[in-house]
Design an enzyme around this catalytic site. Structure first.
Site, PDB file in Angstrom:
ATOM      1  N   GLN A  76      -7.021 -29.469  -6.183  1.00 16.72           N
ATOM      2  CA  GLN A  76      -6.165 -28.217  -6.567  1.00 16.72           C
ATOM      3  C   GLN A  76      -5.186 -27.851  -5.300  1.00 16.72           C
ATOM      4  O   GLN A  76      -6.048 -27.408  -4.163  1.00 16.72           O
ATOM      5  CB  GLN A  76      -6.804 -26.852  -7.319  1.00 16.72           C
ATOM      6  CG  GLN A  76      -7.164 -27.076  -8.526  1.00 16.72           C
ATOM      7  CD  GLN A  76      -7.973 -25.785  -8.911  1.00 16.72           C
ATOM      8  OE1 GLN A  76      -8.904 -25.747  -9.806  1.00 16.72           O
ATOM      9  NE2 GLN A  76      -7.591 -24.628  -8.582  1.00 16.72           N
TER      10      GLN A  76
ATOM     11  N   GLU B 227       4.327   1.421   7.051  1.00 16.65           N
ATOM     12  CA  GLU B 227       3.823   2.626   7.530  1.00 16.65           C
ATOM     13  C   GLU B 227       3.932   2.950   9.092  1.00 16.65           C
ATOM     14  O   GLU B 227       3.265   2.497   9.725  1.00 16.65           O
ATOM     15  CB  GLU B 227       2.321   2.557   7.294  1.00 16.65           C
ATOM     16  CG  GLU B 227       2.146   2.346   5.623  1.00 16.65           C
ATOM     17  CD  GLU B 227       0.654   2.601   5.108  1.00 16.65           C
ATOM     18  OE1 GLU B 227      -0.086   3.147   5.925  1.00 16.65           O
ATOM     19  OE2 GLU B 227       0.398   2.089   4.210  1.00 16.65           O
ATOM     20  N   TYR B 228       5.063   3.647   9.305  1.00 20.09           N
ATOM     21  CA  TYR B 228       6.247   4.268   8.543  1.00 20.09           C
ATOM     22  C   TYR B 228       7.326   3.845   9.277  1.00 20.09           C
ATOM     23  O   TYR B 228       7.217   3.978  10.611  1.00 20.09           O
ATOM     24  CB  TYR B 228       5.939   5.639   8.408  1.00 20.09           C
ATOM     25  CG  TYR B 228       4.533   6.124   7.789  1.00 20.09           C
ATOM     26  CD1 TYR B 228       4.281   6.040   6.546  1.00 20.09           C
ATOM     27  CD2 TYR B 228       3.370   6.392   8.607  1.00 20.09           C
ATOM     28  CE1 TYR B 228       3.180   6.269   5.882  1.00 20.09           C
ATOM     29  CE2 TYR B 228       2.274   6.634   8.110  1.00 20.09           C
ATOM     30  CZ  TYR B 228       2.053   6.543   6.672  1.00 20.09           C
ATOM     31  OH  TYR B 228       0.883   6.873   6.060  1.00 20.09           O
TER      32      TYR B 228
END
Length: 432
Positions: free
Chosen positions: A112, A197-198
């Site tokens: 996979q 942030e921020y």
């Protein structure tokens, strides 16, 4: 715009929320409002998988999962890595998931190209057609270079393009393993969530910040919207663009909210951590009370409602305002009862470690609820924890619904119990 709830309306609302009608009990659930739940990248190391989101019943009652977090590089790009404190591609898409931990009961196979949490998230969406997934960028520890990425037109274009290429087109780097490759992660994510942030400062130590960050945030979301819409035309879908914003009026005032609102689908207000362990000796106080308490000795008497009102009054439409709620508790010890409040607003000897709801609910002590303030706490005579009980969460969700807000956001799914009690409580309130 939400109105301040009177004592009578509060009582009526709570009674209605806690006593669902027969019609509600026998009809198929309808997902009113956005229900945004954060899934933490690191939660898998303590045994919380996307399978838990399915088996607990959380998935059926959510509209969006925010996967936290993606990092922003010093070069101003989205990227994947396997380096402590920098990135965890292993958890994201390289880790083989066994049948017992898999959403559909099928183990990952060696060949996979996509494994790990990203593949499980894709499986979760297949089982829950109403569910969307967005990648949350930044957070407290990974917001260091947002300001640089947003600084110029050229840097914004490069940053946004890198994020869409990595997470929406799914071009995941192989990083020395077979997992990944062109298009390996396509279809996992339906949009971007910005957790800067921020803008303008106030976040983690060492973060780059500038006075012009607020305006550059506007330009950044506009660039995200432009590129997301271009990609959406090709794939015939609308890609979500959201952002988490501070429960702090000073930080909020740096944002150009009317302009930002035209680009984002909604903003998630982080209306929690109003008080907490950084106030180690107290006074103890609610961390996420819905309404202000005149008995609160702090000069600002903070509340979630005040934050909501501030954003709406400054140009964020109510329908694009999503109320944040905590699934964890802050606490203090060495707390005396006080005259009336069962340990609330009293001095403490020290803060104690934060606890998830699934743990704090089993601790000794008495749970207290202030319905007029929309807040709960537990007190055992010396230790006090402030947290949102299921009843308080239903109350808050009803507030969001009655006030015409966009919905609720929660941090974080792994703090709920195995029955999804807190998500179910939010669902109950949003049905009001």
């Amino acid at each position: 715009m939400p109105r301040r709830t009177s004592a009578l309306l509060a009582a009526v609302t709570v009674a209605a929320v806690l006593a669902p009608t027969a019609a509600q009990a026998h009809t198929a659930p309808r997902l009113n409002g956005q229900r945004v739940g954060y899934f933490t990248q690191w939660g898998v190391y303590s045994g919380f998988e996307f399978k838990n989101v399915q088996t607990s019943g959380q998935a059926a009652k959510l509209t969006v999962i925010n996967y936290a977090f993606g990092n922003v590089s010093a070069e101003g790009k989205c990227f994947e890595a396997n380096e402590a404190g920098v990135g965890d591609a292993w958890a994201d898409y390289q880790r083989p998931v066994g049948a017992e931990q898999s959403v559909d009961g099928r183990a990952d196979t060696t060949e996979q190209p996509l494994k790990g949490s990203f593949n499980q998230l894709r499986k979760l969406k297949a089982k829950n057609p109403q569910l969307k997934a967005v990648i949350s960028l930044g957070g407290w520890t990974w917001s260091k270079y947002f300001s640089d990425a947003a600084l110029t037109d050229a840097s914004r274009k490069v940053f946004v393009s890198s994020c869409l290429d990595l997470y929406l087109r799914g071009n995941l780097p192989q990083l020395g393993s077979a997992e990944g490759g062109a298009g390996a992660g396509a279809g996992v994510f339906d949009g971007i969530d910005l957790d800067w942030e921020y803008p303008g400062g106030g976040g983690d130590a060492g973060n780059v910040s500038r006075p012009e960050d607020g305006h550059n945030f506007t330009l950044l979301v506009q660039e995200f919207r432009r590129q997301l819409d271009e990609l959406g035309k090709k794939s015939r879908q609308h890609y979500l663009l959201t952002a988490a914003v501070a429960a702090n009026e000073t930080v909020a005032d740096r944002l150009e909210l009317p302009q930002v609102a035209r680009s984002v689908d909604w903003l998630n207000l982080m209306t929690y951590d109003l008080h907490g362990p950084w106030e180690g000796t107290g006074p103890t106080a609610h961390q996420a009370n819905l309404f202000a308490d005149p008995a609160d000795p702090s000069p600002t008497q903070r509340s979630a409602d005040k934050v909501v009102r501030h954003y709406v009054e400054r140009g964020l439409p109510a329908r694009q305002t999503v109320l944040g709620v905590p699934f964890y508790a802050h606490g203090w010890t060495g707390v005396q009862p006080g005259p009336k409040k069962n340990g609330l607003y009293q001095p403490a000897t020290a803060a104690v470690a934060d606890l998830p709801y699934k743990d704090v609910k089993n601790l000794p002590g008495t749970v207290h609820t202030d319905w007029l303030r929309g807040a709960g706490w537990k007190y055992d005579g010396t230790t006090l924890y402030t947290f949102d009980t299921p009843e308080v969460l239903s109350y808050k969700a009803a507030y969001s619904r009655l006030g015409g807000l966009g919905g609720v956001m929660l941090w974080a799914l792994d703090n709920d119990d195995s029955s999804g009690t807190l998500v179910k409580a939010l669902d109950k309130g949003l049905k009001f």
